[in-house]
Design an enzyme around this catalytic site. Structure first.
Site, mmCIF file in Angstrom:
data_model
loop_
_atom_site.group_PDB
_atom_site.id
_atom_site.type_symbol
_atom_site.label_atom_id
_atom_site.label_comp_id
_atom_site.label_asym_id
_atom_site.label_seq_id
_atom_site.Cartn_x
_atom_site.Cartn_y
_atom_site.Cartn_z
ATOM 1 N N ARG A 76 0.854 -1.187 0.000
ATOM 2 C CA ARG A 76 0.000 0.000 0.000
ATOM 3 C C ARG A 76 0.893 1.240 0.000
ATOM 4 O O ARG A 76 1.644 1.468 0.955
ATOM 5 C CB ARG A 76 -0.914 -0.021 1.235
ATOM 6 C CG ARG A 76 -1.710 1.243 1.351
ATOM 7 C CD ARG A 76 -2.753 1.264 2.471
ATOM 8 N NE ARG A 76 -3.311 2.594 2.452
ATOM 9 C CZ ARG A 76 -3.303 3.445 3.481
ATOM 10 N NH1 ARG A 76 -2.843 3.091 4.657
ATOM 11 N NH2 ARG A 76 -3.784 4.661 3.330
ATOM 12 N N HIS A 120 -2.991 10.894 0.381
ATOM 13 C CA HIS A 120 -2.449 10.713 1.732
ATOM 14 C C HIS A 120 -1.795 12.041 2.129
ATOM 15 O O HIS A 120 -0.595 12.117 2.357
ATOM 16 C CB HIS A 120 -1.471 9.538 1.773
ATOM 17 C CG HIS A 120 -1.225 8.975 3.149
ATOM 18 N ND1 HIS A 120 -1.302 7.627 3.427
ATOM 19 C CD2 HIS A 120 -0.893 9.566 4.322
ATOM 20 C CE1 HIS A 120 -1.016 7.423 4.714
ATOM 21 N NE2 HIS A 120 -0.752 8.593 5.281
ATOM 22 N N GLU A 165 -7.580 8.520 5.988
ATOM 23 C CA GLU A 165 -7.883 9.114 7.285
ATOM 24 C C GLU A 165 -8.506 10.511 7.223
ATOM 25 O O GLU A 165 -7.872 11.510 7.605
ATOM 26 C CB GLU A 165 -6.610 9.135 8.152
ATOM 27 C CG GLU A 165 -6.020 7.757 8.371
ATOM 28 C CD GLU A 165 -4.958 7.720 9.468
ATOM 29 O OE1 GLU A 165 -4.457 8.783 9.850
ATOM 30 O OE2 GLU A 165 -4.650 6.610 9.939
ATOM 31 N N ASN A 291 -7.635 1.667 9.587
ATOM 32 C CA ASN A 291 -6.376 2.003 10.264
ATOM 33 C C ASN A 291 -6.644 2.008 11.754
ATOM 34 O O ASN A 291 -7.548 2.697 12.239
ATOM 35 C CB ASN A 291 -5.873 3.390 9.849
ATOM 36 C CG ASN A 291 -5.319 3.399 8.435
ATOM 37 O OD1 ASN A 291 -5.348 2.390 7.733
ATOM 38 N ND2 ASN A 291 -4.798 4.548 8.025
ATOM 39 N N TYR A 293 -4.680 1.991 15.655
ATOM 40 C CA TYR A 293 -3.486 2.037 16.512
ATOM 41 C C TYR A 293 -3.834 1.912 17.993
ATOM 42 O O TYR A 293 -3.142 1.252 18.741
ATOM 43 C CB TYR A 293 -2.714 3.347 16.299
ATOM 44 C CG TYR A 293 -2.059 3.402 14.938
ATOM 45 C CD1 TYR A 293 -0.788 2.874 14.742
ATOM 46 C CD2 TYR A 293 -2.715 3.951 13.843
ATOM 47 C CE1 TYR A 293 -0.182 2.886 13.492
ATOM 48 C CE2 TYR A 293 -2.121 3.967 12.585
ATOM 49 C CZ TYR A 293 -0.862 3.437 12.415
ATOM 50 O OH TYR A 293 -0.270 3.442 11.181
ATOM 51 N N GLU A 350 -3.610 -0.125 8.045
ATOM 52 C CA GLU A 350 -2.485 0.344 8.862
ATOM 53 C C GLU A 350 -2.647 -0.178 10.273
ATOM 54 O O GLU A 350 -3.751 -0.138 10.826
ATOM 55 C CB GLU A 350 -2.421 1.881 8.964
ATOM 56 C CG GLU A 350 -1.822 2.575 7.790
ATOM 57 C CD GLU A 350 -1.747 4.087 7.972
ATOM 58 O OE1 GLU A 350 -1.521 4.560 9.102
ATOM 59 O OE2 GLU A 350 -1.929 4.791 6.960
#
Ligand code: FCB
Length: 445
Positions: A76, A120, A165, A291, A293, A350
């Protein structure tokens, strides 16, 4: 419990153009908002800019060699709009197109599936000068750029991700001011959030025309929200944080529109909408890129209506960035998205961890914490698959240490170590381990 990942599972890493390419002034590339922002004193804690970053504009064959070493079958990456259309709108830069031709051809030669992100964060500065994403003219410019690049690469790229995002593009960049263009204006931030989701939907339609067989999706970042205590105030705070951070973006994309409680809470700052916007934003997608985290823990000390949201993390269990490690939230998130929106396919686009990596006396980088982080999250992916969620790939952030936005090169997320003195890259222990997992298509020690 399933131990094997599905057949054909996409094992990859993720990167972004501005974070790795460097060469910001070469071959006709235009200025992006990140060039301007990084050159502004005080914005990047290390004082660095996007040059040289990882010099991937020239060293991409070395990047691909690392991916081969890890047995990966997917990559990606993102395309820099100002390389393709330096002014944002108008003249097309053939040299920019040629770079992505070379990259894509090399990936295919190495038997890797390209997953291309179209935005991005490197918006052409010329568009920002006219109001950036808050100006609806940027939507049309984006669609023209998308049409140009997807028509060029569409014979070889079958997986497109429109935006990366939207929360970061809007709130982090235009309200919290931590990312380019560095504004502090809620009204603008919410208009940006709205316009980019319209741009996403319009781009999906354009890609359906130029590459009818391609898979198209969007990448959203999520932070599942949990109450700090079992009080009503904390539950309300949690609900509102979830609505503002997660549902505000997933809702419109999945055809549900905006969450009503958050809409009310934003008051006069809510975005202006045109007729047809909600339909455009809800253009049908083939997959959702997730994504993930960390999570939010919400507490409302005022005991009031949850407008004060504090993040109470477990400080004993955090990454080098201070992000709490809480893998269970990835399972909760995937199963919630699956049930709530009935999404046909997911890629974890991600997930990864910042560590204070150092080269050891033996010349290697030993990063057991990162191995543990990725492993725990992959276990959650397996659990989600067991629960019926169709996850078809996992892209670790990131291939290598890179220019980590406001943190410059001080925040290392790579599976490969990058020595920024001489641009040498080599696999950390985590990269070697990830390669074994990809090859076995199951978790190994
Ligand atoms: C995400 C970004 C990515 C990288 C990681 C650490 O929010 O998409 O570019 O900065 O965080």
């Amino acid at each position: 419990m399933t131990t094997q990942f599905p057949k054909g599972f996409a094992w990859g890493t993720a990167t972004a153009s501005f974070q790795i390419e460097g060469a910001t002034k070469q071959d006709g590339r235009g200025e992006s908002i990140w060039d301007r922002f990084a050159a502004t004193p005080g914005k990047i804690i290390t004082g660095e800019t996007g040059d040289p970053a990882c010099e991937s504009y020239h060293r991409y064959p070395q990047d691909i060699a690392l991916m081969r070493e890890m047995n990966l079958n997917a990559y990606r990456f993102s395309i820099a709009w100002p390389r393709i259309v330096p002014d944002g709108d108008g003249t097309i830069n053939e040299k920019g197109l040629a770079y992505y031709d070379r990259l894509v051809d090399s990936l295919l030669e190495a038997k890797m599936t390209p997953f291309a992100t179209l935005y991005h964060w490197d918006l052409p500065q010329k568009l920002q000068d006219k109001g950036g994403w808050a100006n609806r003219a940027s939507i049309d410019a984006f669609v023209r750029y998308v049409d140009t690049i997807t028509s060029r690469l569409g014979d070889r790229v079958n997986h497109w991700m429109t935006l990366n995002e939207p929360w970061c593009v809007s709130i982090l960049s235009n309200l919290l001011g931590e990312h380019a263009p560095g504004l502090h204006d809620q009204k603008i931030a919410l208009q940006v959030a709205h316009n980019i989701l319209v741009a996403h939907g319009a781009a999906v339609r354009a890609i359906r025309k130029s590459s009818p067989d391609a898979e198209v999706g969007i990448v959203l970042n999520f932070e599942p929200a949990y109450p700090a205590t079992d009080t009503e105030a904390d539950r309300i705070a949690t609900r509102l944080a979830h609505a503002k951070y997660n549902e505000w973006f997933a809702g419109p994309v999945m055809g549900r529109g905006y969450p009503q409680d958050a809409w009310k809470d934003y008051g006069k700052d809510v975005p202006e909408m045109l007729p047809g916007d909600l339909e455009t934003m809800a253009a049908s997608i083939d997959f959702l890129g997730v994504n993930f985290y960390s999570r939010m823990v919400c507490h409302d000390p005022s005991g009031g209506m949850g407008t004060k949201i504090l993040n109470q993390r477990n400080e004993n269990n955090v990454s080098a960035r201070g992000w709490e490690i809480y893998p269970q939230a990835l399972y909760d998130l995937l199963t919630w998205l699956h049930k709530e929106y009935n999404i046909p396919k997911f890629y974890v686009s991600e997930n990864g961890m910042a560590c204070n990596d150092k080269i050891a006396a033996d010349g290697q980088v030993h990063d057991p914490e990162r191995i543990q982080y990725v492993k725990q999250h992959l276990e959650m992916v397996l659990r989600a698959i067991d629960a019926g969620v169709n996850v078809q790939g996992y892209m670790c952030w990131s291939l290598m240490d890179n220019f980590e936005w406001a943190f410059g090169t001080s925040s290392r997320f790579g599976l490969a170590y990058l020595d920024f003195q001489n641009q040498k890259r080599f696999l950390k222990d985590s990269g070697k381990w990830f390669g074994r997992v990809a090859q076995a298509n199951t978790l190994v020690d």
